[in-house]
Design a protein around this motif. Sequence first.
Motif, PDB file in Angstrom:
ATOM      1  N   VAL A 129       0.262   8.582  -0.416  1.00 36.16           N
ATOM      2  CA  VAL A 129       1.640   8.881  -0.802  1.00 36.16           C
ATOM      3  C   VAL A 129       2.165  10.072  -0.003  1.00 36.16           C
ATOM      4  CG1 VAL A 129       3.180   9.523  -2.694  1.00 36.16           C
ATOM      5  CG2 VAL A 129       1.259   7.973  -3.118  1.00 36.16           C
ATOM      6  N   ALA A 130       1.353  11.123   0.080  1.00 40.46           N
ATOM      7  CA  ALA A 130       1.738  12.313   0.835  1.00 40.46           C
ATOM      8  C   ALA A 130       1.833  12.011   2.330  1.00 40.46           C
ATOM      9  CB  ALA A 130       0.730  13.433   0.592  1.00 40.46           C
ATOM     10  N   ILE A 131       0.916  11.217   2.837  1.00 40.16           N
ATOM     11  CA  ILE A 131       0.920  10.857   4.258  1.00 40.16           C
ATOM     12  C   ILE A 131       2.196  10.096   4.611  1.00 40.16           C
ATOM     13  CG2 ILE A 131      -0.205   9.416   6.009  1.00 40.16           C
ATOM     14  CD1 ILE A 131      -2.873  10.092   4.582  1.00 40.16           C
ATOM     15  N   ASN A 132       2.559   9.130   3.782  1.00 47.08           N
ATOM     16  CA  ASN A 132       3.769   8.341   3.983  1.00 47.08           C
ATOM     17  C   ASN A 132       5.012   9.236   3.959  1.00 47.08           C
ATOM     18  OD1 ASN A 132       6.032   6.535   3.645  1.00 47.08           O
ATOM     19  ND2 ASN A 132       4.648   4.964   2.900  1.00 47.08           N
ATOM     20  N   PHE A 133       5.090  10.073   2.928  1.00 45.44           N
ATOM     21  CA  PHE A 133       6.244  10.975   2.778  1.00 45.44           C
ATOM     22  C   PHE A 133       6.341  11.923   3.968  1.00 45.44           C
ATOM     23  CE2 PHE A 133       8.101  15.010   1.499  1.00 45.44           C
ATOM     24  CZ  PHE A 133       9.266  14.623   0.840  1.00 45.44           C
ATOM     25  N   ASN A 134       5.237  12.560   4.322  1.00 47.90           N
ATOM     26  CA  ASN A 134       5.242  13.557   5.396  1.00 47.90           C
ATOM     27  C   ASN A 134       5.639  12.937   6.736  1.00 47.90           C
ATOM     28  OD1 ASN A 134       4.405  15.442   3.546  1.00 47.90           O
ATOM     29  ND2 ASN A 134       2.245  15.350   4.120  1.00 47.90           N
ATOM     30  N   HIS A 135       5.110  11.756   7.027  1.00 50.03           N
ATOM     31  CA  HIS A 135       5.390  11.139   8.322  1.00 50.03           C
ATOM     32  C   HIS A 135       6.860  10.733   8.432  1.00 50.03           C
ATOM     33  CE1 HIS A 135       4.777   9.013  12.045  1.00 50.03           C
ATOM     34  NE2 HIS A 135       5.249   7.889  11.525  1.00 50.03           N
ATOM     35  N   ARG A 136       7.392  10.113   7.383  1.00 49.41           N
ATOM     36  CA  ARG A 136       8.781   9.651   7.481  1.00 49.41           C
ATOM     37  C   ARG A 136       9.763  10.808   7.592  1.00 49.41           C
ATOM     38  NH1 ARG A 136      10.627   6.186   2.483  1.00 49.41           N
ATOM     39  NH2 ARG A 136       8.612   5.188   2.771  1.00 49.41           N
ATOM     40  N   TRP A 137       9.533  11.892   6.861  1.00 49.49           N
ATOM     41  CA  TRP A 137      10.498  12.989   6.907  1.00 49.49           C
ATOM     42  C   TRP A 137      10.273  13.918   8.101  1.00 49.49           C
ATOM     43  CZ3 TRP A 137      14.820  12.225   4.807  1.00 49.49           C
ATOM     44  CH2 TRP A 137      14.912  11.407   3.669  1.00 49.49           C
TER      45      TRP A 137
END
Length: 217
Positions: A129-137
């Motif tokens: 979840v954190a990986i997805n959020f961090n990469h997109r933003w």
Amino acid sequence: FCLVFIFGLFQGIVGWWLVKSGLQDNPYVSAYILAFHLTNALIIFSILFWLSLVIYFGKENKNNTIKFTKYIFQFSLILIFLTIISGAFMAGTDAGKSFNTFPFMNEQFIPEGYYLSEYGWKNTFENTVAINFNHRWLAIFTFLFISSIIIYLLIFKKEKYNYFSLFLVLITLSLQISLGILTLVYEVPLSYASLHQTNAVLLLASMLFAYYKLIYK
């Protein structure tokens, strides 16, 4: 060239380590090793591409280049580099197959499960979840920052810049963010994911080219 040889040798060792790590009882490739392997590959590519530019175009300094503009370009290169590496963790953990909506994740800006206490500092590298959020933003910030700088230089600055290189950055940057969104919302099809990864290297190359044309004639 000795530096390239050293990194190339190192790349071979890391590649062997990467393959070997996935040939155990439970076939699985560590996202850490994958990211490390990609980082080393990007360094080799950047060195070789820069050497190619020097050989082809020569190396005559521009004395009128503003230092602040150089720092902005250097920061932009770092942003691109970090965004690509964060993408390696997306690929290594299959984080892109979760929350296939954009821009929000499950209709939330910061989704539930972003921070799991049992992971601690490893949330950034192991919590999907954190990986997805961090990469997109991080990608969105990189896109907005670089595109704003390029547009400002094209419209308002009176110094002589290589407009072709700046337009090339804008094109690859826009294509990269578009491919990233398409890859995400369509649940990471191989075609989009491959194009997204390929264009990431082209974006890095175009930014290196723009930076080269900024400091050399």
